[in-house]
Design a protein around this motif. Sequence first.
Motif, PDB file in Angstrom:
ATOM      1  N   LYS A   6      40.952  49.356 146.371  1.00 37.39           N
ATOM      2  CA  LYS A   6      42.315  49.264 145.866  1.00 37.39           C
ATOM      3  C   LYS A   6      42.707  50.505 145.074  1.00 37.39           C
ATOM      4  CE  LYS A   6      42.307  44.246 146.002  1.00 37.39           C
ATOM      5  NZ  LYS A   6      42.408  42.964 145.285  1.00 37.39           N
ATOM      6  N   ASP A   7      41.739  51.383 144.822  1.00 39.74           N
ATOM      7  CA  ASP A   7      42.036  52.662 144.173  1.00 39.74           C
ATOM      8  C   ASP A   7      42.427  53.731 145.190  1.00 39.74           C
ATOM      9  OD1 ASP A   7      41.436  51.676 141.630  1.00 39.74           O
ATOM     10  OD2 ASP A   7      39.286  52.064 141.906  1.00 39.74           O
ATOM     11  N   ASN A   8      42.181  53.430 146.453  1.00 44.21           N
ATOM     12  CA  ASN A   8      42.517  54.361 147.530  1.00 44.21           C
ATOM     13  C   ASN A   8      44.022  54.278 147.784  1.00 44.21           C
ATOM     14  OD1 ASN A   8      42.901  55.577 150.129  1.00 44.21           O
ATOM     15  ND2 ASN A   8      40.726  55.253 150.555  1.00 44.21           N
ATOM     16  N   PRO A   9      44.715  55.429 147.879  1.00 45.80           N
ATOM     17  CA  PRO A   9      46.168  55.402 148.100  1.00 45.80           C
ATOM     18  C   PRO A   9      46.569  54.858 149.471  1.00 45.80           C
ATOM     19  CG  PRO A   9      45.339  57.650 148.245  1.00 45.80           C
ATOM     20  CD  PRO A   9      44.204  56.813 147.732  1.00 45.80           C
ATOM     21  N   LEU A  10      45.622  54.831 150.430  1.00 47.39           N
ATOM     22  CA  LEU A  10      45.953  54.302 151.753  1.00 47.39           C
ATOM     23  C   LEU A  10      46.143  52.789 151.684  1.00 47.39           C
ATOM     24  CD1 LEU A  10      43.404  56.272 153.974  1.00 47.39           C
ATOM     25  CD2 LEU A  10      45.875  56.617 153.859  1.00 47.39           C
ATOM     26  N   PRO A  11      47.065  52.237 152.463  1.00 45.28           N
ATOM     27  CA  PRO A  11      47.273  50.778 152.470  1.00 45.28           C
ATOM     28  C   PRO A  11      45.976  50.046 152.815  1.00 45.28           C
ATOM     29  CG  PRO A  11      49.021  51.896 153.669  1.00 45.28           C
ATOM     30  CD  PRO A  11      47.983  52.934 153.380  1.00 45.28           C
ATOM     31  N   LEU A  12      45.803  48.869 152.256  1.00 41.23           N
ATOM     32  CA  LEU A  12      44.568  48.110 152.463  1.00 41.23           C
ATOM     33  C   LEU A  12      44.341  47.766 153.932  1.00 41.23           C
ATOM     34  CD1 LEU A  12      44.804  45.700 149.386  1.00 41.23           C
ATOM     35  CD2 LEU A  12      43.325  47.709 149.630  1.00 41.23           C
ATOM     36  N   ILE A  47      40.851  40.537 150.130  1.00 40.23           N
ATOM     37  CA  ILE A  47      42.235  40.829 150.488  1.00 40.23           C
ATOM     38  C   ILE A  47      42.810  39.607 151.214  1.00 40.23           C
ATOM     39  CG2 ILE A  47      41.987  43.333 150.604  1.00 40.23           C
ATOM     40  CD1 ILE A  47      41.576  43.121 153.583  1.00 40.23           C
ATOM     41  N   SER A  48      44.120  39.565 151.364  1.00 39.59           N
ATOM     42  CA  SER A  48      44.759  38.413 151.989  1.00 39.59           C
ATOM     43  C   SER A  48      44.509  38.399 153.493  1.00 39.59           C
ATOM     44  CB  SER A  48      46.259  38.432 151.717  1.00 39.59           C
ATOM     45  OG  SER A  48      46.882  39.473 152.453  1.00 39.59           O
ATOM     46  N   ARG A  49      44.606  37.202 154.063  1.00 39.79           N
ATOM     47  CA  ARG A  49      44.436  37.085 155.514  1.00 39.79           C
ATOM     48  C   ARG A  49      45.582  37.769 156.254  1.00 39.79           C
ATOM     49  NH1 ARG A  49      41.969  31.273 157.242  1.00 39.79           N
ATOM     50  NH2 ARG A  49      42.144  32.327 159.252  1.00 39.79           N
ATOM     51  N   MET A  50      46.749  37.831 155.622  1.00 33.42           N
ATOM     52  CA  MET A  50      47.877  38.534 156.234  1.00 33.42           C
ATOM     53  C   MET A  50      47.557  40.023 156.387  1.00 33.42           C
ATOM     54  SD  MET A  50      51.882  38.664 155.041  1.00 33.42           S
ATOM     55  CE  MET A  50      51.983  36.872 155.155  1.00 33.42           C
ATOM     56  N   LYS A  54      47.097  42.075 159.957  1.00 30.67           N
ATOM     57  CA  LYS A  54      47.827  43.315 160.293  1.00 30.67           C
ATOM     58  C   LYS A  54      46.877  44.391 160.774  1.00 30.67           C
ATOM     59  CE  LYS A  54      51.431  46.377 158.520  1.00 30.67           C
ATOM     60  NZ  LYS A  54      52.293  46.727 157.369  1.00 30.67           N
ATOM     61  N   ALA A  55      45.714  44.502 160.155  1.00 29.34           N
ATOM     62  CA  ALA A  55      44.707  45.490 160.575  1.00 29.34           C
ATOM     63  C   ALA A  55      44.213  45.189 161.990  1.00 29.34           C
ATOM     64  CB  ALA A  55      43.537  45.498 159.600  1.00 29.34           C
ATOM     65  N   ILE A  56      43.949  43.906 162.238  1.00 26.04           N
ATOM     66  CA  ILE A  56      43.451  43.514 163.551  1.00 26.04           C
ATOM     67  C   ILE A  56      44.505  43.749 164.627  1.00 26.04           C
ATOM     68  CG2 ILE A  56      42.704  41.544 164.959  1.00 26.04           C
ATOM     69  CD1 ILE A  56      41.281  40.475 162.466  1.00 26.04           C
ATOM     70  N   MET A  57      45.771  43.435 164.332  1.00 21.92           N
ATOM     71  CA  MET A  57      46.823  43.634 165.322  1.00 21.92           C
ATOM     72  C   MET A  57      47.010  45.108 165.659  1.00 21.92           C
ATOM     73  SD  MET A  57      47.689  40.847 166.523  1.00 21.92           S
ATOM     74  CE  MET A  57      48.858  41.645 167.632  1.00 21.92           C
TER      75      MET A  57
END
Length: 246
Positions: A6-12, A47-50, A54-57
């Motif tokens: 969560k310290d990484n600026p890239l989206p989770l 992290i949330s399942r949502m 999104k990562a999987i999609m």
Amino acid sequence: MKRVSKDNPLPLYYQLKEILQEMIENNILEAGDPIPTERELSEMHSISRMTVRKAIMDLVNEGLVYREQGRGTFVADTESKLKYQLSKLKGFTQIMKEKGLKTKTKILYFELKEATKKVRNHLKMPNDKNKVIEVNRLRIVEEEPFAIETVWIPYDLCPNMSQEMLENNSFYSILENEYGYNLDYAKQTIEPRILTEYESDLLTVEESALALLFRRTTYLKNGRVIEYTKAVYRSDKYKHEVILNY
């Protein structure tokens, strides 16, 4: 497995996607392997399942993994995807035959009808002609649904075309052998598209899976357009290769 930060600026979701992609590219996850479930990844990375979904999609849309309803998500075999070079005008049946694959064609409907303005424009039909043959076909390769194809044919060019003629036969071979037409060239576009519920059912893939949409307009030597085709191919089974010479 690495963890998202969560310290990484890239989206989770993007971090998770990159982690899974790296595992696939390093063969930690190999073709056919299931990836961890959404719940497992959610708990593992806090992290949330949502976010996980999104990562999987993103991976699904890039063709790296595929989803099977009720079973889970699996690593795609990208090396064994059927590959077709964009250089020569060939029909579906001919392409698959050259690859040594058995094909079947299921006619979903065959209809003589009035052409819409859009179809007339694609077929460049003369003003006094307005009838087309519309055919919707499910293409099957090695007993597996592969593509859904809709083709529009000017009725005046093929007045005695029948459903029986097209069953498991090459359309281009029929044009050449039955009608004596000489094919010249085709214009084709390719774009990604999300499958509808109906298409997903026919192709036996998860709803909203990514597909490749092909639109082809084929010309005869005399300049007439002989077909306008719209085809939806499973992106987990098919890819195109373009060779660019310098």
